[in-house]
Design an enzyme around this catalytic site. Structure first.
Site, mmCIF file in Angstrom:
data_model
loop_
_atom_site.group_PDB
_atom_site.id
_atom_site.type_symbol
_atom_site.label_atom_id
_atom_site.label_comp_id
_atom_site.label_asym_id
_atom_site.label_seq_id
_atom_site.Cartn_x
_atom_site.Cartn_y
_atom_site.Cartn_z
ATOM 1 N N LYS A 54 0.842 -1.205 0.000
ATOM 2 C CA LYS A 54 0.000 0.000 0.000
ATOM 3 C C LYS A 54 0.876 1.253 0.000
ATOM 4 C CE LYS A 54 -3.830 -2.336 2.234
ATOM 5 N NZ LYS A 54 -4.473 -2.731 3.480
ATOM 6 N N GLN A 98 -4.416 -1.323 9.734
ATOM 7 C CA GLN A 98 -4.368 -2.654 9.132
ATOM 8 C C GLN A 98 -4.972 -3.695 10.087
ATOM 9 O OE1 GLN A 98 -3.280 -3.405 5.930
ATOM 10 N NE2 GLN A 98 -4.040 -5.453 6.365
ATOM 11 N N ASP A 121 -10.746 3.407 4.068
ATOM 12 C CA ASP A 121 -11.118 1.990 3.976
ATOM 13 C C ASP A 121 -12.634 1.826 3.838
ATOM 14 O OD1 ASP A 121 -9.234 0.000 3.860
ATOM 15 O OD2 ASP A 121 -8.867 -0.061 6.023
#
Ligand code: NAP
Length: 293
Positions: A54, A98, A121
């Site tokens: 990422k 995460q 997200d």
């Protein structure tokens, strides 16, 4: 009708990333560098790989990326304090924590602490609600957003189509259904899960199947209608002595069997995976553009 045409997630993700890079260049010309901060708690090796990719993908499109690594012993309060700091930091436009988190930290509490405007997200309940109500103001979770982009780009007509989503997680299955049912997309959506009585009965009626289970070969050729479109979100490691790492990556779909029946199919790897990261970059660029007003 041709069978087994590939939906090329790598090529499509490249196209999305080029679009994002152009948007980022435009923002930079206006004096703003989009910033994404990824928080990694603990030392799960798979999470470390995701976080690195990422970060690298962000830098490639001109997004400034920071990774904050915290030890596995981090308390929930410490993580929440960090999120408060990132929420207040004007150079940070996207915050991504995460998953999975160590067991002493409740993921829902953490997700709810992130400023919804920085929740790239798309997991915060505010964004979940905005997406469900059809508002374009929210951030859709990256994986289902990537699948939607694939369907659009490959001209899959979802209007009135029977779409069967297998899996009902908050990350993939539920938001996938929520995007597909919106006016304009107009799919007739069936969501299947582990308690579904006869999965094949549903999939055989599907014009489009989206498999998001996490189990290799859960979708086999006999479960797929001739000419259906098959999107494989699954990522499963299967032991393979011949592979350099001792395993290879497969999806939820028996690709070799299903490709002879499906009209369009995503490979694993090279299908949905690259799109997920591309959509994260797109959400971050959007968050930055909004901060500019
Ligand atoms: P998850 O939270 O474990 O959810 C799996 C879903 O599959 C659950 O809803 C479960 O039902 C359902 N399920 C399990 N066994 C089933 C069965 N026999 N028949 C029908 N449904 C069944 O997983 P997830 O986070 O959604 O991820 C799903 C897969 O996608 C994983 O392989 C993951 O690695 C992959 N993934 C890929 C990407 C990407 O970028 N390519 C991104 C995210 C996830 P219940 O709810 O009843 O338990």
């Amino acid at each position: 009708m041709t069978r087994g045409a590939l939906i090329d997630g790598v090529a499509l993700a490249k196209k999305v990333r080029e679009r994002v890079a152009a948007d980022v260049a435009g923002l930079k010309a206006r004096g703003l560098t989009p910033g994404l901060t990824v928080v990694l708690v603990g030392d799960d090796p798979a999470s470390a790989v995701y976080v690195r990719s990422k970060g690298k993908a962000s830098e490639e499109v001109g997004i400034h990326s920071d990774t904050i690594k915290l030890p596995a012993s981090t308390t929930q309060d410490e993580l929440l304090t960090l999120i408060d700091r990132l929420n207040a930091d004007r150079s940070v436009h996207g915050i991504l924590v995460q998953m999975p988190l160590p067991k002493q930290i409740d993921p829902d509490t953490v997700i709810r602490r992130i400023d919804p405007a920085k929740d790239v997200d798309g997991f915060h309940p505010v964004n979940v609600g905005l997406v469900l109500t059809g508002s374009t103001e929210g951030y859709a979770p990256c994986t289902p957003a990537g699948v939607m982009e694939m369907l659009r780009e490959y001209g899959v007509d979802t209007r009135g189509a029977n779409v069967v989503v297998i899996g009902r997680s908050n990350i993939v299955g539920k938001p996938m259904a929520s995007l597909l049912v919106q006016p304009g997309v107009d799919a007739t959506v069936t969501v299947c899960h582990s308690r579904t009585r006869d999965l094949a009965e549903h999939t055989r009626r599907a014009d489009v199947i989206v498999a998001a289970v996490g189990r290799a070969n859960i979708v086999t050729a006999d479960m797929v209608r001739e000419g259906a479109v098959v999107i494989d979100v699954g990522m499963n490691r299967v032991p393979d002595a011949a592979a350099p790492r001792g395993y290879r990556l497969v999806g939820d779909v028996d690709f070799d069997g299903v490709k002879d029946v499906a009209s369009l199919i995503t490979p694993v790897p090279g299908g949905v995976g690259p799109m997920t990261i591309a959509m994260l970059l797109q959400n971050t660029a959007r968050a930055a553009a909004r901060a500019l007003g």
